[in-house]
Write an enzyme that holds these catalytic residues in place. Structure first.
Site, PDB file in Angstrom:
ATOM      1  CE  LYS A   1     -30.881  14.627 -36.707  1.00  0.00           C
ATOM      2  NZ  LYS A   1     -31.680  13.705 -35.928  1.00  0.00           N
TER       3      LYS A   1
HETATM    4  P1  ATP Z   1     -28.656  16.616 -29.921  1.00  0.00           P
HETATM    5  O1  ATP Z   1     -28.441  15.147 -29.787  1.00  0.00           O
HETATM    6  O2  ATP Z   1     -27.912  17.192 -31.092  1.00  0.00           O
HETATM    7  O3  ATP Z   1     -28.497  17.369 -28.659  1.00  0.00           O
HETATM    8  P2  ATP Z   1     -31.352  16.048 -30.277  1.00  0.00           P
HETATM    9  O4  ATP Z   1     -31.398  15.120 -29.108  1.00  0.00           O
HETATM   10  O5  ATP Z   1     -32.493  16.984 -30.479  1.00  0.00           O
HETATM   11  O6  ATP Z   1     -30.092  16.915 -30.280  1.00  0.00           O
HETATM   12  P3  ATP Z   1     -31.380  15.423 -33.028  1.00  0.00           P
HETATM   13  O7  ATP Z   1     -31.700  16.830 -33.319  1.00  0.00           O
HETATM   14  O8  ATP Z   1     -32.377  14.417 -33.412  1.00  0.00           O
HETATM   15  O9  ATP Z   1     -31.090  15.134 -31.535  1.00  0.00           O
HETATM   16  O10 ATP Z   1     -29.979  15.123 -33.781  1.00  0.00           O
HETATM   17  C1  ATP Z   1     -28.869  14.473 -33.349  1.00  0.00           C
HETATM   18  C2  ATP Z   1     -28.998  12.968 -33.315  1.00  0.00           C
HETATM   19  O11 ATP Z   1     -29.208  12.379 -34.601  1.00  0.00           O
HETATM   20  C3  ATP Z   1     -27.722  12.275 -32.869  1.00  0.00           C
HETATM   21  O12 ATP Z   1     -27.542  12.341 -31.488  1.00  0.00           O
HETATM   22  C4  ATP Z   1     -27.906  10.862 -33.373  1.00  0.00           C
HETATM   23  O13 ATP Z   1     -28.589  10.097 -32.404  1.00  0.00           O
HETATM   24  C5  ATP Z   1     -28.828  11.009 -34.558  1.00  0.00           C
HETATM   25  N1  ATP Z   1     -28.239  10.619 -35.849  1.00  0.00           N
HETATM   26  C6  ATP Z   1     -28.874   9.916 -36.809  1.00  0.00           C
HETATM   27  N2  ATP Z   1     -28.116   9.754 -37.882  1.00  0.00           N
HETATM   28  C7  ATP Z   1     -26.934  10.349 -37.635  1.00  0.00           C
HETATM   29  C8  ATP Z   1     -25.744  10.523 -38.384  1.00  0.00           C
HETATM   30  N3  ATP Z   1     -25.625  10.071 -39.612  1.00  0.00           N
HETATM   31  N4  ATP Z   1     -24.731  11.207 -37.792  1.00  0.00           N
HETATM   32  C9  ATP Z   1     -24.854  11.703 -36.553  1.00  0.00           C
HETATM   33  N5  ATP Z   1     -25.967  11.576 -35.792  1.00  0.00           N
HETATM   34  C10 ATP Z   1     -27.000  10.904 -36.325  1.00  0.00           C
END
Ligand code: ATP
Length: 881
Positions: free
Chosen positions: A467
């Site tokens: 991630k």
């Molecule tokens: P969300 O986008 O789920 O509403 P958030 O803004 O708090 O929540 P995160 O909790 O950081 O975001 O997690 C989701 C984000 O992680 C995705 O929107 C994307 O930008 C990022 N990301 C990084 N690596 C990946 C991956 N391998 N697959 C999907 N998303 C990823």
């Protein structure tokens, strides 16, 4: 133990400095730096009280209401006479009755009268008829032009008993006098009723009924009504910003309502909401010009679009005139309140996207415009259904509408489609994926830790991916090679990443003509490929980046492919989409690659743990875990746990249907819906790409969760002077979540931990006493009634917070009524984790999210036989550091 706040208050003799502040909050969030909520932005702050007099000429200050009104009318008459025609309400469409109206006004003016302001409390009874010499000018009491029919429509009834047809003809004849378009008064009535209740059911019912009435009485006003109710004028990927400075509204209020600066300031200080100020100002106003042209829904919307489109030389003045006309034409205090709330982009009626989509779906299940032949349902038949069966009927319709909007997030596509074909398979076909129109991204569910993740995915093959900590990007490329890049929030980022645009021809494999792919853009060291922090990426300019001057290099880590060579891939399993992504595109070292991943099952916990560690070692946030395949055996569907556990998760989308006949009788339609639903209520985890859904088929496991539990994104709203070493800083700091239904911020907790000294210092500088970011008093939109803080912050940032657990609170009212009728929720041992630079205040966690965290926590405790935190303790124990 006594809280520091209590101790401090006893010794505190220093009065809290009151700086008279206006509503910067509402405007600040519209500012250009607010990247995430892009469509409806202003540029400045509402006029500051300290320079509130600057723009008012002395002569204007001494004008009576009547003189002011005359002056204004003369100005406008002059403008109109000069052919300045930009400010009419329904000019976008021919207005057959306009000529008649002018004639009527002239006639009226012959026997015109001026109402003197002898007694402001009862202007009508004090009206003194006098002869009016001028042919155009006239004044009248503001209270005389009420729209009685609109005021009695019972929008808040159940849609199953509400019958729009009862009101259609009367309303139409009423509107005919003003050009035939649905009046803004109708929408105001709906806003008023929505605003008068906390009940989500009532809010939805009221919206449904209002939409139905518009569908049946004036369908062409439906689209503008939807834009106005959702407080936007265009989708995020079309840059249409109001660009209004706060002073425009202050000036307009003074001018139109005949207020002087001191009066306006008093109202701001008292109410703290621009709309409420307008309400009061209009209430106090005894006069308005004769026959202001009544606002229509379409006229109000078109004026907003005009304000947004007004650019270049003279645009400030033009915008100002448009705002003044809107306020002038608003009949009565309520219309003024909502027009102003619309202008400051803080409507506070809770008709956010999801509510609107639900309301549209239900409205089109029950109503259709004259002449349309799509199937609708009989309300009296639906009324006979059991509650659960009715819920099934609604959710089916809602699923279709939400699916359409997730693929085409633009009411300009959705609403005309609904008007033509209703909630139908045909609608799904019309609202498919399209190049250069961003789809709403699929979202990951939060998982507490790796073991919970493995339990959730029991028995399924999954992929673990790094991630990455960067910015999500949706890259579209058409056959001609044109590239568009969109953000997580659907804003255009093509100008921000010219280097990615230039990269596309290199990564597009031979067999690829068009595509939509998704990935994370991460700042990297171009030579070594080493990942840099999210912070580094934020230093890159947001717009108009010049390819030759790029300092911060990025690499795109692709993780999904949603569209390839003209074919949507949303319904294909993730394994297949990933296979295409890997085989059809070409890696370019340190520029473009695929996210690092391993495939595993729940038997591989050691390998997964190892992979998780390797991800965090190279500055990744954790891992994403994704189900690879749909269940091979459809018989197993129904045995899997229901995945639709999230508040924003209506279950898997219907697959894109094929065209088929659309008519059937109303009754059999209900039966059909129920039959279809039977046996498929429990859904298996799907590996399809589900736009705008947060399902358990995508799980995120972050490193913070490995040690603590969930996190929540809160808004700092106030602070106290610190004690001892922290005396020079704000500590504790009060934090709030959002209630999108009411528009208020509900205080959840005070926090003193997780801050570094450097952070404290920066925080104190940001919210310096007497500075721009502090408010003179508690704003009315903040829900808090415990110990008065020393300073109220202007809400403007979001902090990610960890905590030990969530408790029922005797003090705080956040989420009150959601898990307990009398108590709100708070959290113990809140700890600051980080500033969410990527989130605006509108994206802070909601009270519903907080309630869900609590429910999850209680369910976990029950499952493990532990003791509940439901003890309602005093949160002040949080101050034991
Ligand atoms: P969300 O986008 O789920 O509403 P958030 O803004 O708090 O929540 P995160 O909790 O950081 O975001 O997690 C989701 C984000 O992680 C995705 O929107 C994307 O930008 C990022 N990301 C990084 N690596 C990946 C991956 N391998 N697959 C999907 N998303 C990823």
């Amino acid at each position: 133990m006594e809280s520091p706040s209590k101790r401090r208050k006893k010794n505190d003799t220093k009065p809290t400095p009151i700086t008279h502040r206006s509503l910067d909050f509402f405007f600040r969030k519209q500012g250009p730096s607010n990247e995430v909520n892009g469509t409806f932005k202003g540029t400045g702050a509402l006029e500051k009280s300290d320079n509130i007099d600057d723009d008012q000429s002395p002569s204007e200050q001494t004008l009576t209401d009547e003189e002011l009104a005359r002056k204004l009318q003369e100005e406008w008459a002059r403008e109109d006479g000069q052919g300045n025609d930009e400010i009419t309400n329904s000019e976008e469409r021919p207005d057959p009755t306009h000529a008649q109206e002018i004639e009527h006004n002239m006639e009226e003016n012959k026997k015109d009268f001026v109402t003197a302001a002898l007694d402001r409390s009862d202007p009508i009874s004090q009206a003194i008829p006098i002869e009016n010499k001028k042919s155009v000018l006239g004044l009248q009491s503001t209270a005389s032009d009420e729209d009685k029919i609109t005021l009695t429509v019972p929008f808040d009834q159940s849609p199953l008993t509400f019958d729009p047809s009862q009101y259609v003809s009367e309303l139409k004849s009423h509107w005919a006098a003003d050009g035939g378009d649905a009046s803004y008064a109708l929408l105001t009535r709906c806003f008023y009723l929505v605003n008068s209740t906390q009940s989500r059911i009532k809010i939805v019912d009221t919206l449904v009924n209002c939409l139905r009435l518009i569908i049946e009485a004036d369908p062409k006003s439906l689209l503008p009504a939807v834009w106005l109710a959702t407080n936007s004028i265009a989708p995020p990927y079309i840059s249409l910003e109001l660009g209004l400075g706060g002073s425009a509204i202050s000036k307009a209020l003074k001018k139109v309502c005949g207020l002087d600066s001191a009066g306006l300031k008093t109202l701001y200080d008292k109410h703290g909401d621009a709309g409420d100020v307008a309400f009061e100002a209009k209430k106090k106003q005894s006069f308005t010009l004769r026959k202001p042209k009544p606002l229509t829904i379409n006229g109000a919307y078109q004026t907003l679009v005009k304000i947004a489109n007004s650019k270049g030389h003279g645009s400030v003045e033009q915008k100002q005139r448009l705002v003044e006309r809107l306020l002038q034409d608003a009949r009565g205090p309520e219309e003024s309140r909502y027009i102003v709330r619309t202008l400051v982009q803080h409507l506070r009626i809770g008709a956010v996207k999801t509510t609107m989509l639900i309301a549209l779906a239900r409205a089109f299940r029950l109503s259709r415009p004259e002449g349309a032949d799509f199937t609708i349902m009989d309300a009296s038949e639906l009324a006979k259904l059991k509650k659960e069966d009715l819920a099934v009927v609604w959710s089916k319709a809602e699923e279709v509408v939400k699916t359409c909007f997730a693929r085409r997030p633009n009411y300009n596509d959705l609403v005309p489609g609904l008007l033509e074909v209703g909630v139908s398979d045909e609608l799904l076909l019309r609202c498919g994926l399209a190049l250069h129109i961003p789809l709403r991204p699929m979202l990951g569910s939060i998982t507490r830790d790796l073991s919970e993740m493995l339990t959730k995915l029991q028995g399924r093959d999954f992929s673990c991916e790094y991630k990455y900590d960067g910015q999500r990007a949706q890259v579209h490329c058409d056959e001609a090679g044109k590239v568009s890049i969109f953000s997580r929030h659907l804003e255009v980022m093509t100008d921000k990443y010219p280097d990615l645009v230039a990269l596309v021809p290199e990564i597009r494999g031979d067999g690829v003509s068009s595509f939509i792919l998704e990935g994370e853009v991460v700042a990297v060291d171009r030579n070594t490929g080493e990942l840099k922090t999210f912070q580094t990426l934020t230093n890159r300019a947001k717009k108009d980046v010049d390819l030759s001057s790029i300092q911060i290099d990025v690499c795109l880590f692709a993780f999904d492919l949603m569209f390839l060579n003209g074919e949507p891939l949303l319904d294909r399993p993730f394994r297949e989409r990933r296979g295409l992504l890997r085989s059809m595109f070409v890696e370019k070292e340190h520029h473009f690659t695929w996210v690092r991943s391993i495939d595993a099952t729940s038997a591989d916990s050691d390998v997964v743990l190892e992979f998780f560690k390797s991800a965090t070692d190279i500055k990744c946030e954790g891992i994403m875990v994704k189900v690879l395949d749909n269940l091979p055996n459809p018989d197993l569907i129904g045995e899997e746990p229901d995945q639709a556990e999230k508040d924003d998760t209506p279950g898997p989308a219907p697959v894109t249907p094929s065209k088929k006949g659309k008519k059937s009788s109303k009754k059999s339609q209900v039966d059909k819906e129920q039959e279809k639903e039977k046996g498929s209520r429990r859904k298996a985890l799907l590996s399809t790409y589900e736009p705008d859904k947060r399902l358990d088929s995508w799980l995120k496991v972050k490193k913070d969760y490995a040690t603590s539990a969930d996190t929540i994104d809160l808004i700092p709203v106030a602070g106290w002077h610190g004690q001892g070493r922290k005396a020079k800083w704000w500590s504790p700091i009060l934090l709030a979540c959002r209630n999108p239904q009411t528009g208020s911020l509900e205080v959840v907790t005070k926090c003193i931990s997780g801050f570094t000294d450097k952070f404290y210092q920066a925080n104190k500088e940001k919210y310096a006493e007497g500075g721009d970011n502090v408010l003179g008093a508690k704003p009315s939109y903040i829900e808090y009634s415990a110990y008065e803080p020393d300073v109220w912050f202007e809400p403007q940032e979001v902090w990610e917070m960890a905590f030990a657990d969530i408790t029922l609170s005797p003090t705080y009212t956040a989420a009150i009524g959601l898990v307990n009728e009398d108590r709100g929720l708070s959290m113990r041992f809140p700890r600051f984790l980080k500033l969410r630079e990527d989130k605006s205040v509108e994206e802070a966690s909601t009270s519903e999210f907080l309630a869900n965290l609590y429910r999850k926590q209680e369910a976990r405790i029950q499952a493990t036989g532990g003791a509940s935190n439901n003890r309602g303790g005093d949160e002040d124990e949080d101050f034991d550091e």
